[in-house]
Design an enzyme around this catalytic site. Sequence first.
Site, PDB file in Angstrom:
ATOM      1  CG  ASP A  59      -1.850   1.147   1.303  1.00  0.00           C
ATOM      2  OD1 ASP A  59      -2.591   1.319   0.331  1.00  0.00           O
ATOM      3  OD2 ASP A  59      -1.839   1.886   2.294  1.00  0.00           O
ATOM      4  CB  THR A  92      -2.077   5.422  -1.894  1.00  0.00           C
ATOM      5  OG1 THR A  92      -1.876   4.009  -1.902  1.00  0.00           O
ATOM      6  CG2 THR A  92      -3.271   5.752  -1.039  1.00  0.00           C
ATOM      7  CB  THR A  93       0.924   2.998  -5.664  1.00  0.00           C
ATOM      8  OG1 THR A  93       0.886   2.315  -4.415  1.00  0.00           O
ATOM      9  CG2 THR A  93       2.285   2.824  -6.280  1.00  0.00           C
ATOM     10  CG  ASP A 385      -6.352   0.084   0.285  1.00  0.00           C
ATOM     11  OD1 ASP A 385      -6.493   0.803   1.285  1.00  0.00           O
ATOM     12  OD2 ASP A 385      -5.264  -0.080  -0.293  1.00  0.00           O
TER      13      ASP A 385
END
Length: 526
Positions: A59, A92-93, A385
């Site tokens: 994550d 998020t990445t 997530d």
Amino acid sequence: MSVPIFGDQVVEERAENARLSAFVGAIAVGDLVKTTLGPKGMDKLLTSASTGNSLVTNDGATILSSIPFDNPAAKVLVNISKVQDDEVGDGTTSVTVLAAELLREAEKLVDKKIHPQTIIEGYRIASKAALEILEKSAVDSSSNADLFRKDLISIAKTTLSSKILSQDKDYFANLAVDAVLRLKGSTNLEHIQIIKKAGGKLSDSYLDEGFILNKTFGVKQPKKIKNAKILIANTPMDTDKVKIFGAKFKVDSTSKLAELEKAEKQKMREKVEKIKAHGITCFVNRQLIYNWPEQLFTEAGINSIEHADFEGVERLSLVTGGEVVSTFDHPELVKLGTCDTIEEVIIGEDTMIKFSGVATGEACTIVLRGATEQVLEEAERSLHDALSVLSQTTQETRTTLGGGCAEMLMSMAVDRAAQNADGKKALAIESFATALRQLPTILADNAGFDASELVAKLRSAIYNGMTTSGLDLDQGKIGDMRELGILESYKLKRAVVSSASEAVELLLRVDNIIRAKPRTADRNMM
């Protein structure tokens, strides 16, 4: 000749150096997390030097928030990944990598002596064009319940395919969708409780309709209650000792001591009588319940649960419809919680209490099983997530296609915008399109395929009107994303593009970095 105006503890970087520092820091952060992107992305193992605790995760937000960065630009990227995590829960990445790639392109333009304000202007035009085509390509199936559920399952599978749960993604996607649909459109994930129990394997995890509290009933109390009336309290249930710091009793005989104890016991009995007056069958307390009041509850046929952690009490009041009370003088004003059955159940090797048929039907518990604590922690992050993205999708119901399809569509729209722009701005707009194409390139790289060939094929397919094409990373070829069910939330994609371009604009405006130690009270002010 420059005149020194700063103190001895101040370091200043100007113009080119300041910009370079911002670029290098942000690009390094992007390179750090980009290998975790996509279904074939790798994990990072983070170990704390001080505590020795280790963490294995895929994550982006978790990786970045766990590492202390010194570079101010790196911190900006950490912040955008955190905001993405809070806002949507996933991507998020992607947002970090896109911001880093935009800065990488901007660095090349600055080297060509293009002014940062020109780049910012171009990036603004590009991001507007990208978001417009993204909105046009978004599909809304919320009017058809079956189709919408199918979309949600596809989104959950896409989210989970890059996580530790990917080998059981069908099972967990259904589990996550069932949990989110119970919320009936709410985005409050408090109703979904996740319990982690080491042992078994990931596929032994299950969804339980109801609420599970990691506690047991008092001594000699029945293990099951039906049609329960629950009083949820936060009150001290130890005999009301004199709690004044340093207070002492002096007694001249043990009989006086016995009288004191008797008075304390009587006080507690009165408190229990007030609680009994509420007509309840179960008493849940945030604090401890000592032996004497527990005995009184047992005699009265009331089950007692002590020391239910604060989250447990809050969530219990949420799901049973009761209020948390701390005084018991007015039973008629107190709202009691209700549920069909409360019983002790065994999960793994632990006994817990399960509340079934709770007043709020939205509530449920997901019990996660797994081999080690690290596996369970990562499984919880992955599931969180998925649950976050799904709950957001029940609000913003539009979906877009994954597998690099949306990015390539946006890149095509941005290229068109570049053709209509004049001057150096056009170069900046083209750079934005190049950065967008980097995301499918990284996806293919991480899967071990020839990225340049695959992305060239994808570009050709989309530019030739096959607008649902994307990367099929299982087969290593171009596939139809709608047929393969590789969907992503429109809100997620929109947030990635807008956050990344705003963060890049912020960093491009920097032309001076001043580092100084904080002012201290004893610093000479003269």
